[in-house]
Each structure stands twice: as C-alpha cells, then as structure tokens.
Design a protein around this motif. Structure first.
Motif, short mmCIF file in Angstrom:
data_model
loop_
_atom_site.label_atom_id
_atom_site.label_comp_id
_atom_site.label_asym_id
_atom_site.label_seq_id
_atom_site.Cartn_x
_atom_site.Cartn_y
_atom_site.Cartn_z
N MET A 79 0.82 -1.23 -0.14
CA MET A 79 -0.01 -0.01 0.07
C MET A 79 0.99 1.21 0.11
O MET A 79 1.70 1.28 0.79
CB MET A 79 -1.07 -0.14 1.11
CG MET A 79 -1.78 1.02 1.41
SD MET A 79 -1.26 2.68 2.09
CE MET A 79 -0.76 2.19 3.77
N ILE A 80 0.59 2.11 -0.88
CA ILE A 80 1.43 3.37 -1.02
C ILE A 80 0.81 4.55 -0.52
O ILE A 80 1.43 5.47 0.05
CB ILE A 80 2.23 3.67 -2.35
CG1 ILE A 80 1.02 3.92 -3.44
CG2 ILE A 80 3.16 2.42 -2.59
CD1 ILE A 80 1.54 4.43 -4.68
N ALA A 81 -0.58 4.62 -0.32
CA ALA A 81 -1.35 5.84 0.18
C ALA A 81 -2.82 5.21 0.13
O ALA A 81 -3.06 4.70 -0.65
CB ALA A 81 -1.03 6.85 -0.85
N TYR A 82 -3.60 6.13 1.02
CA TYR A 82 -4.96 5.71 0.73
C TYR A 82 -5.54 7.11 1.32
O TYR A 82 -5.29 7.95 2.00
CB TYR A 82 -5.36 4.67 1.77
CG TYR A 82 -5.24 4.62 3.11
CD1 TYR A 82 -4.09 4.00 3.56
CD2 TYR A 82 -6.23 5.30 3.93
CE1 TYR A 82 -4.08 4.10 4.94
CE2 TYR A 82 -5.92 5.10 5.22
CZ TYR A 82 -4.82 4.66 5.84
OH TYR A 82 -4.68 4.75 7.28
N TYR A 83 -7.00 7.22 0.93
CA TYR A 83 -7.82 8.19 1.33
C TYR A 83 -9.04 7.35 2.08
O TYR A 83 -9.15 6.31 1.67
CB TYR A 83 -8.54 8.89 0.24
CG TYR A 83 -7.83 9.85 -0.73
CD1 TYR A 83 -7.68 11.19 -0.15
CD2 TYR A 83 -7.28 9.59 -1.92
CE1 TYR A 83 -7.08 12.13 -0.90
CE2 TYR A 83 -6.83 10.42 -2.69
CZ TYR A 83 -6.50 11.93 -2.23
OH TYR A 83 -5.75 12.74 -2.96
N LEU A 139 -5.23 12.62 3.42
CA LEU A 139 -4.72 11.51 3.13
C LEU A 139 -3.52 10.81 3.58
O LEU A 139 -2.91 11.44 4.55
CB LEU A 139 -3.95 12.08 1.46
CG LEU A 139 -2.96 11.07 0.60
CD1 LEU A 139 -3.75 10.10 -0.05
CD2 LEU A 139 -2.18 11.69 0.08
N THR A 140 -3.53 9.61 3.62
CA THR A 140 -2.49 8.71 4.49
C THR A 140 -1.64 8.10 3.45
O THR A 140 -1.86 7.45 2.46
CB THR A 140 -3.20 7.73 5.41
OG1 THR A 140 -4.11 8.39 5.81
CG2 THR A 140 -2.00 7.06 6.27
N VAL A 141 -0.23 8.29 3.80
CA VAL A 141 0.73 7.80 2.83
C VAL A 141 1.72 6.94 3.62
O VAL A 141 2.21 7.03 4.76
CB VAL A 141 1.44 9.16 2.39
CG1 VAL A 141 2.70 8.53 1.42
CG2 VAL A 141 0.52 9.86 1.53
N GLN A 184 2.58 5.41 9.22
CA GLN A 184 1.95 6.26 8.00
C GLN A 184 2.28 7.56 8.42
O GLN A 184 2.20 7.97 9.46
CB GLN A 184 0.45 5.64 8.11
CG GLN A 184 0.28 4.37 7.86
CD GLN A 184 -1.05 3.85 7.88
OE1 GLN A 184 -1.93 4.37 8.66
NE2 GLN A 184 -1.25 2.80 7.79
N ARG A 234 0.06 11.09 8.02
CA ARG A 234 -1.46 11.69 7.58
C ARG A 234 -1.25 13.13 7.17
O ARG A 234 -0.57 13.77 7.93
CB ARG A 234 -2.23 11.33 8.79
CG ARG A 234 -3.52 11.65 8.35
CD ARG A 234 -4.63 11.21 9.41
NE ARG A 234 -5.69 11.69 9.40
CZ ARG A 234 -6.82 10.99 8.70
NH1 ARG A 234 -6.29 9.94 7.98
NH2 ARG A 234 -8.10 11.37 8.58
#
Lengths: 258, 235
Positions: A38-42, B175-177, B212, B214
C-alpha cells in the motif's frame, strides 16, 4: 501543467491509475493485501494481520497458506487505496470459477471471494474461485499457451493448466565436458540449459524481464510423507544450476564423500 | 552566440516575461525520464552530475552547500540533508537525467515544495532552497529528520522510482501515505505521524503498515509506485 492531480473523486475504482499503480475501492469490504504494497490511501482503512482474532472466519474461508500468513494483511474500511510494487507493472485479473497459480512475490492483493492456497510448487500460490486479484510483473505480462518451455525467471504464473515440470538440455549437460561446463561455466554455458515445461490446456503468464523479488524464507510445508518439499529430504545441495546427472563430472565430489 | 539559433528554439524565445522581467529557464520533459531546460543567459540549480547533454554555451559551477550560503552549508552538514548541487548558466538547451528515474515537473507560485534531497533533480535558480525539520516522518522514512524545501516562483523537477502519482489533499479528503513511497508535497499541509504499532507487532502479526504519514489541509502530495527500504518496512 499536464500532470494529473488525483483526488478520491477522480481516482478509478478497482482499476489502474497508471501502469504502475492500482487503485482499490473499499466500501466496507475487505481485501487481502501483501504487506508493504500500500503506498497511500484516502478514507478510513484498517490494516490487520492475518492472526487478528476478529478475522478468523474470513481467514478460515479464503486464506489457506499458513506459511505466507505473516506476509499478508487484511485491509478493511471505506476509501480508496493505492497499491504499487517496486515500480513494476501492475495489472488486475478477473477469475471466474477458475484457478491460477502465481509466484508468491508477484501477488499484491486479492478479493476474499477467492481462496488462496499454497501451490505444490514451492514459492507459488494458487488462487481458486471467482474474484479480482492484482499482480505485479517486471514489464508487461505476456500470455502464451502450452506447449511451451519458459525461463524460470520470466515465469509469473499459469492458469487452468497442470503444474510445469523441469526441463534440462541433457545433450548439453551430460558427459565430461558437459559436467565441466555446468560446474565452471567455462566453455560457453548459455545459462539457458534449464527451463520449465508446460503441457496441456491453459494459459501461461510471462513477464518481459528476468528480475525477481528476493525470496523470503517462509519455512517449509509440514514434514509428512508424500509432501513435496516437506523438509524430510531433498535439502538443496548447494550446487547452482542443474542438479547432477549420473555420469557427470560433478558427481565425483559426492562419490568421494566430499 | 548567433541570435538566429535562439529564435528557432521554441518556447524560450517567445517567453512573455522576457524584456520586462528577468528571463526564466523553461522546463519541459522529453519522454518521462529526461528533462530539457531552455535557457537564455539564465541559470538553473541541478543535482550534481545530472547533465546528460547540452547544446549552446553552458557553464557548470558546483555550488558548495547547495548555494545556500555559509549558513545553509553548515545547516546541511549538521542535518545530514546533503545535496550536491551545481549551477548551470548559459544559452541553449541542457538535458538532465539521473539513473533513468521518472521525472515530474512542479510549478511553484509562491508556495513551498518539500522534497527529499535524493528526489531533487533541478529547479529554477530563482527559487530559494533550504532545509526544514520533518520530525518523526523523516525518521520513519530512513531519510533523516530533515528535508529540502524549494520556495518561490518558477519550476522545479523532482525524481521518483516509477512515475509519481499526484494526490490532492483537501479539507474533506485527508490522505495517508506510506513513508517509503512519499516523494514530495507542496501547499499548506499539516502532517502527522501515525503509528499502528501494537502488541501484535511484537509477535510479528502487525498490520504491515505500522508507520504512516497523514496529510491534512490543502495541497498536493507526490507518491511513487515503489517503496524505499524503511526501518519499519516489514513491521
């Protein structure tokens, strides 16, 4: 500026963003995901290890590979999630009441409607059922039909056909000179003396390069009579390339007990 | 230089700002892995050794400390956010590339771009570069606690392993990266560090995405389809 700026509204649902990035849409649903892809998520998405108690039921129905359990997580929640792997090409595939075997490092994610099982071929996983999965390949995937012999490093997976067998170019490998060549690489070992051979009906998936992911030690299948690679026998001999054939120079070592 | 060859060079010769404003180097991509910069006696800062070809007259000058003066040099030395930069000045076209990395152009209108020094390729010489503290995000990336900032009006080029995906962050869409895939960000963003480390992580049953970043606020985040090795890569 020509660069596209994405937000959750413009990101595709369960489709490629570009050749190297895939977007998964979660609406309270779950996906199995290989760790670290996983590289990014909304949105709000939780990642839980396979050992998470609450997921027991899900794991019982769709995850049958204890050896790979530590490499996989379950993503659940709602939002859009981007997957990618070493800037490899990623593609999604739909299985309908089918089966597909794939190199374990190349599988990125799959829907729980598919069942993941460990292939009898070490280092490969088999997906059975109906659903979508995402896989990575170095370079675009090429689909070919058996009968065919393929380079071990270029093999990504195969669908609907029997497991492959090893094929060695015996004419080239046997005899004194052949043994010397295999041992030393002198005298023109082409590096292509060993292939996987596929026969029967189905589809073979190849990548257009020979770059592989470093294999992770996942242990061996249970030590049990009749289980290939069960650790009971067949420890690797340490020799690279093809295993020794009778009457080959390489066997001298073993004969003298070295 | 004969002025005749300049007029055939396209965008730079018809740049609207010429004449009443300082001339600005024109950045354009040739394919996705080569950056071409058209210059008319102006300058760009670029990663040391990233020039692959030029035509016209060019002078290459190493900028000690990234051209940020003595204070910047000392800061970079102390923070470990080292960046060897050269200044390219001249007339003509200069092409830049680095290890076949994918290049993304970023236009800056007075805002600030935060980029890892290892992902920086080139920027208009009129842009100010500096270092800034990133806190725990930097630590989780394995890139140190500091990052490079680029600020002003002009263009910059950043590199990524695989084509970067540009994600917009707005008030309704935070957004979370993954730290390993983060390349750069710009705009008015707050970043916070999220840790998913629980007792499960200790038993090797973590969620795989233990660390992560954010982003909240309003701006753009650049991520690459590949992950650097981070200290928490497998947790």
């Amino acid at each position: 500026m020509s660069t596209v700026h994405h937000d959750p509204a413009t990101l595709p649902a369960d489709d490629n963003v570009n050749a190297y990035t895939f977007c998964v849409e979660l609406k309270g649903s779950q996906w199995f995901l290989q760790k670290g892809k996983m590289i990014a998520y909304y949105g709000t998405i939780d990642f839980n290890g396979i050992g998470h108690g609450r997921l027991d039921r899900l794991v019982r129905t769709s995850f049958h590979s204890p050896l790979h359990a530590s490499d996989w997580v379950v993503a659940e929640g709602s939002g859009k999630m981007l997957l990618a792997d070493r800037a490899f090409d990623v593609n999604s595939y739909d299985l309908e009441e089918g089966n597909l075997t794939i190199r374990s490092g190349n599988l990125l994610a799959f829907q729980p409607s598919l069942a993941l099982k460990q292939s009898i071929v070490p280092g490969f996983l088999t997906l059975i059922g109906t659903g979508k999965f995402v896989a990575a390949s170095n370079g675009p995937v090429v689909f070919v039909e058996p009968p065919i012999r393929v380079d071990p490093q270029a093999l990504v997976g195969w669908a609907d056909c029997p497991s492959p067998c090893h094929h060695y170019d015996h004419g080239y490998m046997t005899g004194l000179l052949g043994g010397l060549r295999a041992m030393t690489g002198l005298g023109g070992a082409s590096g292509e003396e060993h292939q996987f051979e596929f026969v029967g009906a189905g589809t073979v998936l190849l990548q257009s390069s020979e770059a592989l992911m470093a294999e992770q030690a996942v242990g061996t299948p249970p030590q049990q009579a009749g289980v290939p690679g069960g650790g009971a026998s067949g420890a690797p001999t340490g020799r690279s390339g093809a295993p020794g054939l009778p009457g080959q120079l390489g066997d001298l070592q073993r004969r003298f007990g070295l | 230089m004969d002025s005749g060859s300049v007029s055939t060079r396209g965008p730079c010769s018809v740049h609207p700002w010429r004449g009443y404003f300082r001339s600005v180097a024109m950045f354009r991509l040739q394919g996705s892995k080569v950056l071409a910069v058209d210059m008319t006696q102006d300058a760009v800062k670029a990663k040391n050794g990233s020039m692959v070809a030029y035509d016209g007259e060019m002078a290459f000058k190493k900028l000690s400390g990234g051209g940020e003066g003595l204070r910047g040099m000392v800061t970079r030395r102390i923070t470990g956010e080292q960046m060897t930069v050269m200044e390219v000045r001249g007339q003509g076209t200069c092409w830049f590339a680095d290890r076949a990395s994918e290049i993304t152009l970023v236009g800056l209108q007075g805002d600030k771009l935060y980029v890892e020094s290892s992902n920086f390729l080139a920027a208009d010489a009129g842009l100010r570069t500096g270092t800034s503290f990133t806190g725990t995000r930097g630590a989780s990336q394995g890139n140190g606690l500091f990052t490079t900032t680029i600020e002003g009006h002009g263009q910059a080029a950043i590199m990524s392993d695989g084509p970067a995906v540009v994600l917009r962050v707005s008030a309704q869409y935070p957004l979370t990266v993954d730290p390993g895939a983060y390349v750069a960000h710009q705009g008015n963003l707050r970043q916070s560090f999220q840790s998913g480390v629980t007792f499960r992580t200790l038993f090797g049953e973590g969620g795989g995405e233990a660390f992560q970043i954010r982003f909240e606020g309003d701006g753009l985040v650049y991520v690459q389809p590949s992950e650097r090795n981070t200290i928490a890569g497998d947790v």
